[in-house]
Scaffold this motif. Structure first.
Motif, PDB file in Angstrom:
ATOM      1  N   LEU A   5       4.334  -1.412  -9.366  1.00  0.00           N
ATOM      2  CA  LEU A   5       4.265  -0.272  -8.465  1.00  0.00           C
ATOM      3  C   LEU A   5       3.785   0.962  -9.220  1.00  0.00           C
ATOM      4  N   ARG A   6       2.663   1.525  -8.798  1.00  0.00           N
ATOM      5  CA  ARG A   6       2.088   2.715  -9.435  1.00  0.00           C
ATOM      6  C   ARG A   6       1.630   3.699  -8.362  1.00  0.00           C
ATOM      7  N   SER A   7       1.822   4.970  -8.629  1.00  0.00           N
ATOM      8  CA  SER A   7       1.342   5.997  -7.706  1.00  0.00           C
ATOM      9  C   SER A   7      -0.172   5.938  -7.580  1.00  0.00           C
ATOM     10  N   LEU A   8      -0.672   6.405  -6.443  1.00  0.00           N
ATOM     11  CA  LEU A   8      -2.120   6.435  -6.240  1.00  0.00           C
ATOM     12  C   LEU A   8      -2.768   7.350  -7.277  1.00  0.00           C
ATOM     13  N   ALA A   9      -2.139   8.502  -7.541  1.00  0.00           N
ATOM     14  CA  ALA A   9      -2.606   9.420  -8.589  1.00  0.00           C
ATOM     15  C   ALA A   9      -4.091   9.739  -8.448  1.00  0.00           C
ATOM     16  N   VAL A  34       5.435   5.229 -10.158  1.00  0.00           N
ATOM     17  CA  VAL A  34       5.692   5.185  -8.724  1.00  0.00           C
ATOM     18  C   VAL A  34       6.629   6.326  -8.346  1.00  0.00           C
ATOM     19  N   GLU A  35       6.379   6.902  -7.185  1.00  0.00           N
ATOM     20  CA  GLU A  35       7.212   7.974  -6.650  1.00  0.00           C
ATOM     21  C   GLU A  35       8.054   7.398  -5.523  1.00  0.00           C
ATOM     22  N   TYR A  75       9.946  10.410  -9.744  1.00  0.00           N
ATOM     23  CA  TYR A  75       9.036   9.467 -10.385  1.00  0.00           C
ATOM     24  C   TYR A  75       9.840   8.525 -11.278  1.00  0.00           C
ATOM     25  N   VAL A  76       9.596   7.246 -11.119  1.00  0.00           N
ATOM     26  CA  VAL A  76      10.269   6.235 -11.943  1.00  0.00           C
ATOM     27  C   VAL A  76       9.421   6.060 -13.202  1.00  0.00           C
ATOM     28  N   VAL A  77       9.803   6.752 -14.273  1.00  0.00           N
ATOM     29  CA  VAL A  77       8.955   6.802 -15.465  1.00  0.00           C
ATOM     30  C   VAL A  77       9.237   5.672 -16.449  1.00  0.00           C
ATOM     31  N   GLY A  78      10.359   4.995 -16.301  1.00  0.00           N
ATOM     32  CA  GLY A  78      10.652   3.897 -17.214  1.00  0.00           C
ATOM     33  C   GLY A  78      11.854   3.098 -16.762  1.00  0.00           C
ATOM     34  N   GLN A  79      11.933   1.862 -17.235  1.00  0.00           N
ATOM     35  CA  GLN A  79      13.095   1.026 -16.969  1.00  0.00           C
ATOM     36  C   GLN A  79      13.120  -0.106 -17.988  1.00  0.00           C
ATOM     37  N   VAL A  94       0.808  -1.222   0.000  1.00  0.00           N
ATOM     38  CA  VAL A  94       0.000   0.000   0.000  1.00  0.00           C
ATOM     39  C   VAL A  94       0.842   1.275   0.000  1.00  0.00           C
ATOM     40  N   ASP A  95       2.151   1.156   0.201  1.00  0.00           N
ATOM     41  CA  ASP A  95       2.978   2.346   0.367  1.00  0.00           C
ATOM     42  C   ASP A  95       4.426   1.951   0.128  1.00  0.00           C
ATOM     43  N   VAL A  96       5.181   2.813  -0.550  1.00  0.00           N
ATOM     44  CA  VAL A  96       6.630   2.639  -0.659  1.00  0.00           C
ATOM     45  C   VAL A  96       7.289   3.981  -0.412  1.00  0.00           C
ATOM     46  N   ASP A  97       8.372   3.977   0.330  1.00  0.00           N
ATOM     47  CA  ASP A  97       9.161   5.185   0.588  1.00  0.00           C
ATOM     48  C   ASP A  97       8.290   6.340   1.088  1.00  0.00           C
ATOM     49  N   ALA A  98       7.319   6.023   1.952  1.00  0.00           N
ATOM     50  CA  ALA A  98       6.416   7.018   2.560  1.00  0.00           C
ATOM     51  C   ALA A  98       5.541   7.703   1.532  1.00  0.00           C
ATOM     52  N   LEU A  99       5.126   6.969   0.508  1.00  0.00           N
ATOM     53  CA  LEU A  99       4.234   7.484  -0.526  1.00  0.00           C
ATOM     54  C   LEU A  99       3.257   6.373  -0.903  1.00  0.00           C
TER      55      LEU A  99
END
Length: 580
Positions: free
Chosen positions: A365-369, A528-529, A504-508, A261-266
């Motif tokens: 992993l995706r931001s809540l947005a 994900v942020e 923001y991790v926009v690609g890999q 539900v959360d990574v790195d306090a986000l």
């Protein structure tokens, strides 16, 4: 047996972190509390794996004390150094908006606290809620000098996920060396070889029952095993922190599903997994639903072991804690089978080099947005950077004996520059306008000599240059940074942490980054942020952020041992002064 009953979230005090704008800082100031902590850095004798040694601790605790706060609070930590070492503390992931003096990396934002000295860290936590952590930021002292930061939402603000956890528990993964860790890194720096690997991994400072205890067998193991007692039908939030120096870790709880539900306090879009992966420096909050019908005394291993594809040596062991079912009614326990007669279930973890599993997990992993927690991804980019990250060599001294490749010394670098710590803190030099002779602003935006970064054969010349070089950015610059692994001395994953910013991790992807075709695949909607990201082995990762936090900020590796990165891999990104 070391055990823990989870701390109810409703009764916990609160911590806070830093992000957002100055307007938000001012707006939250009226309701925020100031939470004060006393940290005495001191030596303590600790016994693990049948051996006792003196380690550096805070207040004699290993791991160290938990900082609690609520979003918007101010934090004051008075650190008194009663150890024989120079010390500084970093509040990993706290953005330190306009409080760069409190960030903690030695010789970047401060000179270290000398033995007998003291320093007060003051900062506010804004726009973050979840789990972060603090640790020493000099040499290898963070092997034992670390602890959790628990950040709750503002009073009256619920979690944006369900169910609401009944209890919350920090789980810190670490590493344990039988030898003095300062001697381990000193030897590696002297010889130029890789540091000796750890003897065990730990959960909340305890190695667990899967290691060899020559001094007392199962009874000794029980004393060094973390046990979490849970109640049937309850929901627990595990606040996971990877404080290991060297290794990314797989983690699983036997026969239980974890909801991230959360990574790195986000916050992230919740998703369920049986196994997760967490890199050094990263945190993750996961929900665990206790089984409603588990028998009293039922036990399940919580296990972690490394993910790695390095060609070097590493700690190939497994740490285990125990999740044990407890009941309010003692008669239910006494009337059932003894817990010692029940089997302990073990999870199935991926293969140690399962890179596809890691890639698939991180892609989920995706931001809540959402409207309340938007993903403010920079859509336009002002500055683009391409940083190669990997291992090279330094020549051995004349008549010296070195243990690196072909008699050389290992050296980590970004864009072929191995960072040299200055004797004057960069922030002090920047603030006073006296940077001449301390650092230069000519850090290369791209490799000076492009090559086939992940191909074979490697370049003939593997030497790297030294320098105290930074990138100077105007305030408010939108940045895109591609981090590319290299296979010069073997491809391997590199966890990278950016101080003072989330990104923001926009690609890999794998192989060499393609600047023509890969950007079209970037996720600019809900990436994900984070504050710490793993550069894939033999691959690349692209991040975006806005340089809205003035002062020197360092991006550096968090795997100084397994990757032979001996504290030298630092590319410094310095955001300029905010316009008057």
């Amino acid at each position: 047996m070391a055990s823990s009953s989870a701390v109810p979230s409703s009764g916990a005090p609160a911590v806070v972190a830093a992000i957002a704008a100055v307007v938000l800082l001012a707006a939250m100031g009226a309701e925020a509390e100031t939470r004060k902590y006393q940290f005495n850095v001191q030596m303590a004798s600790v016994t693990r794996l049948c051996g006792t040694k003196s380690i550096v601790t805070v207040n004699g605790q290993y791991p160290g004390p938990t900082l609690f706060a609520r979003e918007g609070d101010h934090i004051e930590v008075n650190v008194v150094n009663r150890s024989p070492y120079n010390v500084s503390l970093h509040w990993h992931g706290v953005r330190q908006l306009l409080s760069g003096w409190a960030d903690g990396p030695s010789y970047i934002t401060q000179c270290p606290i000398q033995p007998g000295g003291s320093y007060v860290y003051r900062y506010q936590i804004v726009g973050q809620r979840g789990t972060l952590w603090w640790h020493a930021h000099i040499s290898w002292l963070r092997a034992t000098l670390y602890g959790p930061i628990v950040i709750l939402p503002p009073a009256g603000v619920p979690y944006p996920f369900s169910p609401t956890p009944d209890e919350e528990v920090p789980l810190m993964f670490g590493e344990w060396w039988r030898n003095d860790t300062e001697a381990v890194i000193a030897q590696a720096l002297q010889t130029g070889g890789g540091p000796n690997v750890s003897d065990a991994y730990t959960i909340n400072g305890l190695p667990g029952p899967l290691y060899n205890y020559s001094c007392g067998g199962s009874s000794a193991a029980a004393q060094e095993t973390f046990t979490l007692k849970v109640r049937p039908g309850k929901t627990y939030m595990l606040r996971l922190i990877n404080a290991a120096l060297n290794d990314e870790l797989f983690f699983s709880v036997a026969n239980h599903t974890l909801t991230v539900v959360d990574v790195d306090a986000l916050y992230v879009k919740p998703f369920a997994v049986d196994v997760l992966v967490i890199a050094p420096g990263q945190t993750s909050n996961v929900l665990l639903a206790a089984k409603p019908d588990a028998p009293p005394g039922a036990r399940y291993y919580m296990e972690a072991r490394p993910y790695t594809n390095t060609q070097g040596t590493f700690d190939n062991t497994t740490v285990a804690g125990i999740l044990e079912y407890d009941y309010d009614d003692p008669s239910m326990i006494s009337s059932s089978s003894s817990a010692t007669n029940l089997p302990i279930f073990a999870p199935t973890l991926p293969q140690i080099n399962d890179t596809s599993f890691v890639a698939n997990y991180t892609a989920r992993l995706r931001s809540l947005a959402s409207a309340d927690y938007p993903a403010a991804v920079p859509q336009a980019v002002d500055r683009r950077f391409f940083f190669t990250v990997g291992l090279g060599t330094h020549p051995c001294a004349v008549n010296g004996t070195c243990q690196g490749p072909n008699g050389s010394r290992f050296a980590a670098s970004v864009n072929n520059v191995s960072f040299v710590l200055p004797t004057t803190a960069l922030l002090q030099a920047h603030f006073s306008g006296r940077s001449n002779g301390v650092y230069t602003t000519d850090f290369p935006a791209v490799p000076l000599m492009p090559f086939n970064y992940t191909g074979t054969p490697p370049p003939n010349n593997t030497n790297v240059m030294n320098g105290t070089k930074v990138v100077a950015l105007p305030f408010g610059t939108s940045v895109e940074l591609v981090l590319q692994d290299t296979s010069i001395l073997g491809a391997e994953s590199h966890p990278l942490h950016l101080h003072g910013f989330n990104f923001y991790v926009v690609g890999q992807g794998f192989g060499n980054f393609d600047p023509v075709n890969d950007p079209a695949k970037f996720n600019l909607v809900d990436p994900v942020e984070r504050n710490t990201v793993g550069v894939p082995a033999g691959g690349w990762v692209a991040i975006r952020f806005r340089a809205d936090n003035p002062g020197p900020r360092v991006v550096h590796a968090l795997s100084p041992g397994g990757a032979h990165e001996l504290g030298a891999q630092n590319g410094v990104a310095g955001a300029g002064r905010k316009p008057a």
